[in-house]
Each structure stands twice: as C-alpha cells, then as structure tokens.
Design a protein around this motif. Structure first.
Motif, short mmCIF file in Angstrom:
data_model
loop_
_atom_site.label_atom_id
_atom_site.label_comp_id
_atom_site.label_asym_id
_atom_site.label_seq_id
_atom_site.Cartn_x
_atom_site.Cartn_y
_atom_site.Cartn_z
N SER A 74 0.81 -1.22 0.00
CA SER A 74 0.00 0.00 0.00
C SER A 74 0.85 1.27 0.00
O SER A 74 0.30 2.37 -0.09
CB SER A 74 -0.94 0.01 1.22
N THR A 101 2.82 3.95 -1.69
CA THR A 101 2.84 4.42 -3.07
C THR A 101 4.01 5.37 -3.36
O THR A 101 4.36 5.59 -4.52
CB THR A 101 1.52 5.14 -3.41
N GLN A 122 3.49 -1.27 -5.22
CA GLN A 122 2.77 -0.09 -5.72
C GLN A 122 3.57 1.20 -5.58
O GLN A 122 3.05 2.28 -5.86
CB GLN A 122 1.43 0.04 -4.98
N SER A 123 4.83 1.09 -5.16
CA SER A 123 5.67 2.28 -5.01
C SER A 123 5.96 2.91 -6.37
O SER A 123 6.12 2.21 -7.37
CB SER A 123 6.98 1.89 -4.34
#
Length: 296
Positions: free
Chosen positions: A230, A232, A260-261
């Motif tokens: 999660s 980002t 999701q980075s």
C-alpha cells in the motif's frame, strides 16, 4: 549549528511529549526529512547527518524519537511501533509541516514505512536503512537474519520486576546493541558516549519499564509484508553487506514487496553495518541528497 533538543506536545496515547531536534532553524522553502532512530538509541544517532552541510542544504532535518526512546513519553504506559508512526504525523501537525520525506535506521525503517502507509498523501518518499519489513519469523532466519527472539527475551525477562530509583541500564545491554549495530566500526569514544546517553535515558523504574517495552516491541512486532504494497511513494532501501542483524537477501525480498511504489530501489553498501546512518554516512548522506532532489 544543530538546533537544541526540544519536546513537543501531541494528543496521541492520552497525551505525549515527543523528543525532537531540527538540524537548523526550520526553513519553509526546503522539504523536510523526518529521521527515526534505531532500537534504544536517540536523536544522537543522527550526528553524522546533522554535521553534513550538503544534506542540511537540501532539507530540514527533523529527528523524532520513537516512544520508549530519548525524551518521548506517553501518558499511557503501553505503545507499539504504529504509535510512533502516528506520533511522526502529529509532530508534523504540531510544527505546521504539511508533508515530508522520512528516513529510518533499523526499527526506524519500519516506522517510516508505517508512517507512509498511514498518510500516503503526506510522505513524499522513504529511506529505510539496515532494516526488515518482516516480524521475527522463520522466513527471516532462513534468509540469514539474526534470531531477535533469542537476543531480546533474556533482557525482557531480566527487566520484568520493579527496580530502585538508582537503577541504570546494564552496560552489557548497551554494549550488545552497539556491537550488533556498529560492529567493528564502534570506537572507544563512541562506546563511552553511548554508555552515558543510555544511562541518562534508561534509569530508575520508569527507565526499566521503557526499556522492557521497547524490547518487547522489537521481539514481538507484526510483519509488514502484507501491508507494504500500500506504500505508493518512492522507496530507497539502503543495506550493508556487513549488517549483523538483517541480511542483504532479506532486503532483496523486502524491497520487491513495495509493489505499488512509484519507484522502489535497493542500494547495497559494501561493508556497511546495521546502524548505517551512524556507521556509513559517507554512503547514506549523498544517496539521501540525490533521493530528495529527485523526488522533491
């Protein structure tokens, strides 16, 4: 010149005083870099960062002590790493700072990751140093990390009973942390400095209790493996090959989980120790400058 150590009041955990230090007077034209220190140390861990003129020119350096460390005291007597992540954000609120980068050494690494999870709109990028995103798991040991349960449990048991007002942290506890964190880079001068620092921060029955809860948090922390997806913001994980606590293989496993980075990179420091911000600032500081300049 480095600003003096201060405390600030926040509402979390029934009301808390949080220890913090700026590198210099706050400059609103610069981005801010939160810095969270490693297990049982203090903002003094970041002396090499406060002494770096190039790093000080690109950001406001804001060292924040987690719960159980330095001058940070909650009204409630129990706390976890998530509470320290919340405290990071409430300190920013209290100082009127809308957003920040965040760097953390060892336990500070997962605190800054948790901070980014809690407030993805406020954390612009994180720099975990010599850390892990796992609990003290079988997988962690399979990947070559230490056995934190064996390291922490004797201290937790030894600190279970109330002590007199003249009690101070045992020297062997401090030496054990320094040996794990700094390895053969720790000097006699460093050892003497940290022995004095620990004696100030962990004395009397309140000091015993803070030290015990901090040790419990390290041993019994939750894994972040299922949560880091999660995150980002950009991630720059820096890890040393001489880290005696967490392995490069574990860092390689951990960085890939930031799925999701915006950009997740692992930088390996040849010969780097566990407390990288203190042991290897010649690698950490320039990489931090580059990261902030890229993502500010």
């Amino acid at each position: 010149m480095t600003e003096v150590m201060k405390t600030i009041d926040i509402s979390h955990l029934g009301g808390s005083k949080v220890g913090y230090r700026f590198g210099k007077p706050y400059d609103p034209s610069l981005p801010t870099l939160i810095m969270n220190n490693s297990f049982t140390t203090s903002v003094e861990l970041f002396r090499p960062q406060f002494a770096d003129s190039k790093l000080m020119k690109v950001a406001n350096l804001l060292a924040i002590e987690p719960y159980g460390h330095g001058k940070t005291y909650p009204e409630y007597r129990q706390f976890t790493y998530w509470d320290s992540a919340i405290a990071n954000l409430q300190v920013l609120d209290a100082l009127g700072i809308a957003e920040a980068f965040a760097l953390g050494t060892s336990q500070g690494g997962w605190i800054v990751a948790q901070t980014a999870m809690l407030a993805p709109d406020r954390i612009k990028g994180i720099i975990p140093l010599g850390t892990s995103m796992d609990s003290e798991s079988q997988l962690s040991r399979k990947l070559g990390c230490w056995n934190g349960i064996e390291f922490c449990t004797p201290a937790i048991d030894a600190l279970a009973e109330p002590v007199a007002d003249d009690w101070t942290v045992p020297d062997e506890f401090v030496v054990g942390v320094l040996d794990a964190g700094l390895g053969d880079t720790v000097t006699a001068e460093d050892r003497a400095f940290w022995l004095d620092e620990y004696r100030r921060n962990y004395k009397g029955d309140a000091g015993r209790e803070r030290l015990r809860i901090s040790s419990i948090n390290l041993r019994d922390r939750d894994s972040l493996h299922a949560r880091v997806g999660s995150v980002t913001c950009p991630v720059l994980w820096i890890h040393g090959t001489a880290d005696a606590v967490y392995s490069v293989a574990n860092a390689q496993d951990g960085i890939r989980r930031f799925s999701q980075s915006a950009d997740a990179q692992l930088k390996i420091v040849d010969g780097g120790q566990h407390f990288l911000s203190a042991s290897d600032p010649q690698h950490v500081n320039p990489a931090t400058v580059e990261f902030i300049n890229r993502w500010r």
